[in-house]
Motif scaffolding. Structure first.
Motif, PDB file in Angstrom:
ATOM      1  N   SER A   1     -40.862 -32.618 -13.733  1.00 45.26           N
ATOM      2  CA  SER A   1     -42.594 -33.231 -13.217  1.00 45.26           C
ATOM      3  C   SER A   1     -42.718 -34.634 -13.903  1.00 45.26           C
ATOM      4  O   SER A   1     -43.287 -35.175 -13.138  1.00 45.26           O
ATOM      5  CB  SER A   1     -43.190 -32.576 -13.710  1.00 45.26           C
ATOM      6  N   GLU A   2     -41.839 -34.611 -15.320  1.00 45.65           N
ATOM      7  CA  GLU A   2     -42.097 -35.625 -15.823  1.00 45.65           C
ATOM      8  C   GLU A   2     -41.887 -37.549 -15.255  1.00 45.65           C
ATOM      9  O   GLU A   2     -42.379 -37.874 -15.461  1.00 45.65           O
ATOM     10  CB  GLU A   2     -41.589 -35.602 -16.913  1.00 45.65           C
ATOM     11  N   LEU A   3     -40.120 -37.080 -15.071  1.00 40.98           N
ATOM     12  CA  LEU A   3     -40.376 -38.430 -14.386  1.00 40.98           C
ATOM     13  C   LEU A   3     -40.423 -38.461 -12.510  1.00 40.98           C
ATOM     14  O   LEU A   3     -41.113 -39.604 -12.818  1.00 40.98           O
ATOM     15  CB  LEU A   3     -38.405 -37.479 -13.474  1.00 40.98           C
ATOM     16  N   ARG A   4     -40.919 -37.849 -11.715  1.00 40.16           N
ATOM     17  CA  ARG A   4     -42.002 -37.884 -11.383  1.00 40.16           C
ATOM     18  C   ARG A   4     -43.324 -38.758 -11.424  1.00 40.16           C
ATOM     19  O   ARG A   4     -43.772 -40.146 -11.099  1.00 40.16           O
ATOM     20  CB  ARG A   4     -42.401 -37.056  -9.841  1.00 40.16           C
ATOM     21  N   ASP A   5     -43.849 -37.823 -12.799  1.00 38.92           N
ATOM     22  CA  ASP A   5     -45.456 -38.418 -13.090  1.00 38.92           C
ATOM     23  C   ASP A   5     -44.996 -39.526 -13.908  1.00 38.92           C
ATOM     24  O   ASP A   5     -45.982 -40.123 -14.054  1.00 38.92           O
ATOM     25  CB  ASP A   5     -45.552 -37.125 -13.758  1.00 38.92           C
ATOM     26  N   LYS A   6     -43.825 -39.845 -14.656  1.00 50.22           N
ATOM     27  CA  LYS A   6     -43.629 -40.991 -15.810  1.00 50.22           C
ATOM     28  C   LYS A   6     -43.131 -42.696 -15.051  1.00 50.22           C
ATOM     29  O   LYS A   6     -42.497 -43.192 -15.276  1.00 50.22           O
ATOM     30  CB  LYS A   6     -43.659 -40.890 -16.813  1.00 50.22           C
ATOM     31  N   SER A   7     -42.282 -41.839 -14.051  1.00 46.67           N
ATOM     32  CA  SER A   7     -41.328 -42.894 -13.851  1.00 46.67           C
ATOM     33  C   SER A   7     -40.412 -43.948 -14.727  1.00 46.67           C
ATOM     34  O   SER A   7     -40.725 -45.095 -14.765  1.00 46.67           O
ATOM     35  CB  SER A   7     -41.956 -44.302 -12.599  1.00 46.67           C
ATOM     36  N   PRO A   8     -39.421 -42.994 -15.337  1.00 54.11           N
ATOM     37  CA  PRO A   8     -38.789 -43.880 -16.712  1.00 54.11           C
ATOM     38  C   PRO A   8     -37.778 -45.306 -16.110  1.00 54.11           C
ATOM     39  O   PRO A   8     -37.794 -44.432 -15.489  1.00 54.11           O
ATOM     40  CB  PRO A   8     -38.809 -42.780 -17.039  1.00 54.11           C
ATOM     41  N   ASP A   9     -38.033 -45.611 -16.799  1.00 49.01           N
ATOM     42  CA  ASP A   9     -36.541 -46.585 -16.250  1.00 49.01           C
ATOM     43  C   ASP A   9     -35.691 -46.862 -17.030  1.00 49.01           C
ATOM     44  O   ASP A   9     -34.297 -46.230 -16.522  1.00 49.01           O
ATOM     45  CB  ASP A   9     -37.376 -48.213 -17.197  1.00 49.01           C
ATOM     46  N   VAL A  10     -35.431 -45.223 -18.375  1.00 49.26           N
ATOM     47  CA  VAL A  10     -33.850 -44.550 -19.047  1.00 49.26           C
ATOM     48  C   VAL A  10     -34.651 -43.071 -19.525  1.00 49.26           C
ATOM     49  O   VAL A  10     -36.049 -43.600 -19.471  1.00 49.26           O
ATOM     50  CB  VAL A  10     -33.728 -45.655 -20.064  1.00 49.26           C
ATOM     51  N   VAL A  11     -33.436 -42.864 -19.931  1.00 53.19           N
ATOM     52  CA  VAL A  11     -33.853 -41.374 -19.958  1.00 53.19           C
ATOM     53  C   VAL A  11     -33.273 -41.749 -21.337  1.00 53.19           C
ATOM     54  O   VAL A  11     -32.002 -41.699 -21.230  1.00 53.19           O
ATOM     55  CB  VAL A  11     -33.873 -40.338 -18.953  1.00 53.19           C
ATOM     56  N   LEU A  12     -33.556 -40.462 -22.612  1.00 52.85           N
ATOM     57  CA  LEU A  12     -32.576 -40.843 -23.813  1.00 52.85           C
ATOM     58  C   LEU A  12     -32.224 -38.985 -23.680  1.00 52.85           C
ATOM     59  O   LEU A  12     -33.248 -38.495 -23.843  1.00 52.85           O
ATOM     60  CB  LEU A  12     -33.292 -41.498 -24.328  1.00 52.85           C
ATOM     61  N   LEU A  13     -31.573 -39.048 -23.445  1.00 55.91           N
ATOM     62  CA  LEU A  13     -31.681 -36.530 -23.493  1.00 55.91           C
ATOM     63  C   LEU A  13     -30.901 -36.242 -24.635  1.00 55.91           C
ATOM     64  O   LEU A  13     -29.644 -36.470 -24.370  1.00 55.91           O
ATOM     65  CB  LEU A  13     -31.087 -36.593 -22.169  1.00 55.91           C
ATOM     66  N   ASP A  14     -31.445 -35.349 -25.215  1.00 55.93           N
ATOM     67  CA  ASP A  14     -30.267 -34.111 -26.266  1.00 55.93           C
ATOM     68  C   ASP A  14     -29.493 -33.524 -24.885  1.00 55.93           C
ATOM     69  O   ASP A  14     -29.744 -33.412 -23.908  1.00 55.93           O
ATOM     70  CB  ASP A  14     -31.621 -33.735 -27.215  1.00 55.93           C
ATOM     71  N   MET A  15     -28.539 -32.677 -26.041  1.00 51.63           N
ATOM     72  CA  MET A  15     -27.443 -32.668 -25.410  1.00 51.63           C
ATOM     73  C   MET A  15     -27.708 -30.834 -25.256  1.00 51.63           C
ATOM     74  O   MET A  15     -26.827 -29.985 -24.857  1.00 51.63           O
ATOM     75  CB  MET A  15     -26.147 -32.601 -25.232  1.00 51.63           C
ATOM     76  N   ASN A  16     -28.554 -30.513 -26.673  1.00 47.69           N
ATOM     77  CA  ASN A  16     -28.357 -28.800 -27.307  1.00 47.69           C
ATOM     78  C   ASN A  16     -29.589 -28.687 -27.151  1.00 47.69           C
ATOM     79  O   ASN A  16     -30.402 -29.786 -28.432  1.00 47.69           O
ATOM     80  CB  ASN A  16     -26.807 -28.532 -28.390  1.00 47.69           C
TER      81      ASN A  16
END
Length: 454
Positions: A41-56
């Motif tokens: 839902s955050e992707l749809r609301d904020k439309s980021p250009d880059v995501v930095l995603l933790d793996m755990n």
């Protein structure tokens, strides 16, 4: 200058705070999440250009599978969105799995600030490039939609055109490079679109480039793209036509106009199937099907030193020659009726038709501008006519001094007819003045006017 939106997902609040401080001078908007549960839902609301995603995210679990799961969820939402994965547990196998799953890069904690910044900014540039490619493709798709169905085109029924159409359909299903030659106005671009439409690449984009309109200074930028700062006006990274055509077809129109020095640069890209943006050292692989067109005799240009022989053979796996309209005059009535139906509908003159004499006039003309000239002549007649039947007088035909067409292309009778038509227009149908101009008697002139149905 701050540009772009970044979304950071990590369950460690200290990490999030540190990253906010580090990235605040580089990204315009920074969104932070301590849990991936609301990620989509955050992707749809904020439309980021880059995501930095933790793996755990779960205590005691360090396999990285959670990160891989959420990576796949992100890709379902936006396949083109760059995702950089973040983990405290470096593992080569995990990194390989992440990259295969679509991750843009892999950063290990504790991170090096400079490396992290470079990685994220590179991911942002990738996002901008993908947007540019998408924009180029969408723009070209609008142009390509002009011709969607076979019934939207009229090729004619002459043996020459039927042979050409048969060859086009055989060639289209291959991935061979095609060179289309023929005079201006014969429909070379339509044939390029037809080849793409019947090819295995039809679901992808056909990108067209008018090589005659590309200046030498902008050639590399136009075809290969550039990075920000590569030259004075390079304000942002920009994808070139080769990247936009990746997976589809690239149509290089008027390739015969390309200067000799630029031919070498084009040849290199075609040989290696890699391009390098202006100002960058990074080689980018491209997968294209090349279609080229020209109204020039490239074999003659090779002999004269104006065109590279190695480039000619690179673009000329299959050669299609489009016959001029004067060599297939039996197609003129069908083409004329096709254009009349379409143009009469366009200009709300649905009842228009040709008189027999008008159609005969169109058949007898040599059409130095080929099918394009025929279409324009009919369009002009449709616009200006106030009657329901188009007459010979509704069609203005070029005379020899108004065209670069050689005199040898006209028969003696055609030349005589053209000269009489020109004189009649010049003297506003004053028979005496026309007879004096042409050096013939009035009875002879009347006889010829009747013969040529003027």
């Amino acid at each position: 200058m701050k540009k772009g939106n970044i979304l950071i997902v990590d369950d460690n609040k200290n990490v999030l705070s540190a990253l906010r401080i580090l990235l605040s001078d580089y990204f315009e908007n920074i969104s932070l999440l301590t849990s991936p549960n609301t990620l989509i839902s955050e992707l749809r609301d904020k439309s980021p250009d880059v995501v930095l995603l933790d793996m755990n995210f779960s205590a005691g679990i360090n396999s990285g599978n959670e990160g891989l799961f959420w990576l796949s969820e992100i890709k379902k939402t936006d396949e083109e969105l760059p995702v950089v994965l973040f983990t405290a547990y470096a593992d080569i196998d995990l990194a390989v799995r992440a990259l295969k799953a679509g991750a843009t890069d892999f950063i290990v904690k504790p991170w090096d600030n400079a490396k992290l910044l470079a990685t994220l900014q590179s991911a942002f540039s990738l996002r901008q490039s993908r947007k540019e490619v998408k924009k180029l493709r969408e723009k070209q798709s609008v142009l390509n939609r002009e011709i969607q169905k076979e019934e939207d085109i009229c090729w004619g029924q002459s043996p020459a055109m039927q042979r050409l159409l048969t060859m086009i359909k055989k060639v289209a299903v291959t991935d061979a490079n095609v060179l289309i030659t023929g005079e201006n106005g014969t429909g070379k671009e339509l044939i390029a679109k037809m080849i793409h439409r019947y090819s295995p690449r039809a679901a992808e984009t056909l990108i067209s480039v008018d090589m005659g309109a590309v200046t030498e200074t902008l050639f590399e930028s136009e075809l290969f793209g550039h990075v920000k700062g590569a030259f004075t006006d390079a304000k942002v990274d920009r994808a070139g036509k080769f990247e936009a055509a990746d997976g589809g077809s690239l149509f290089l129109d008027e390739i015969g106009n390309l200067s000799y020095p630029l031919q070498a640069k084009l040849l290199s890209a075609l040989q290696t199937r890699h391009i390098t943006r202006v100002g960058s050292n990074k080689s980018i692989p491209v997968d294209i099907r090349l279609i080229s067109a020209t109204n020039k005799n490239l074999f003659k240009s090779v002999k004269e030193g104006g065109f590279r022989e190695d480039l000619l053979y690179r673009i000329n796996t299959i050669h299609l020659e489009v016959p001029p309209l004067r060599e297939r005059r039996e197609d003129v009535p069908q083409l004329a009726e096709f254009f009349l139906r379409r143009l009469a509908k366009k200009y709300n003159k649905g009842n228009l038709k040709f008189s027999e004499k008008a159609l005969r006039k169109l058949e007898n003309y040599v059409w130095p501008g080929n099918v394009r000239e025929l279409e324009h002549a009919i369009e002009k007649a449709v616009i200006l006519s106030d009657n329901e039947e188009l007459q010979p007088a509704d069609f203005y035909m070029r005379t020899p001094d108004e065209t670069s067409f050689v005199v040898e292309s006209f028969t003696l009778e055609e030349m005589e007819k053209i000269l009489i038509e020109k004189a009649l227009r010049k003297y506003d149908n004053n028979i005496s003045a026309v007879a004096v101009e042409l050096g013939i008697s009035r009875p002879t002139l009347y006889s010829k006017i009747k013969k040529y149905e003027l």
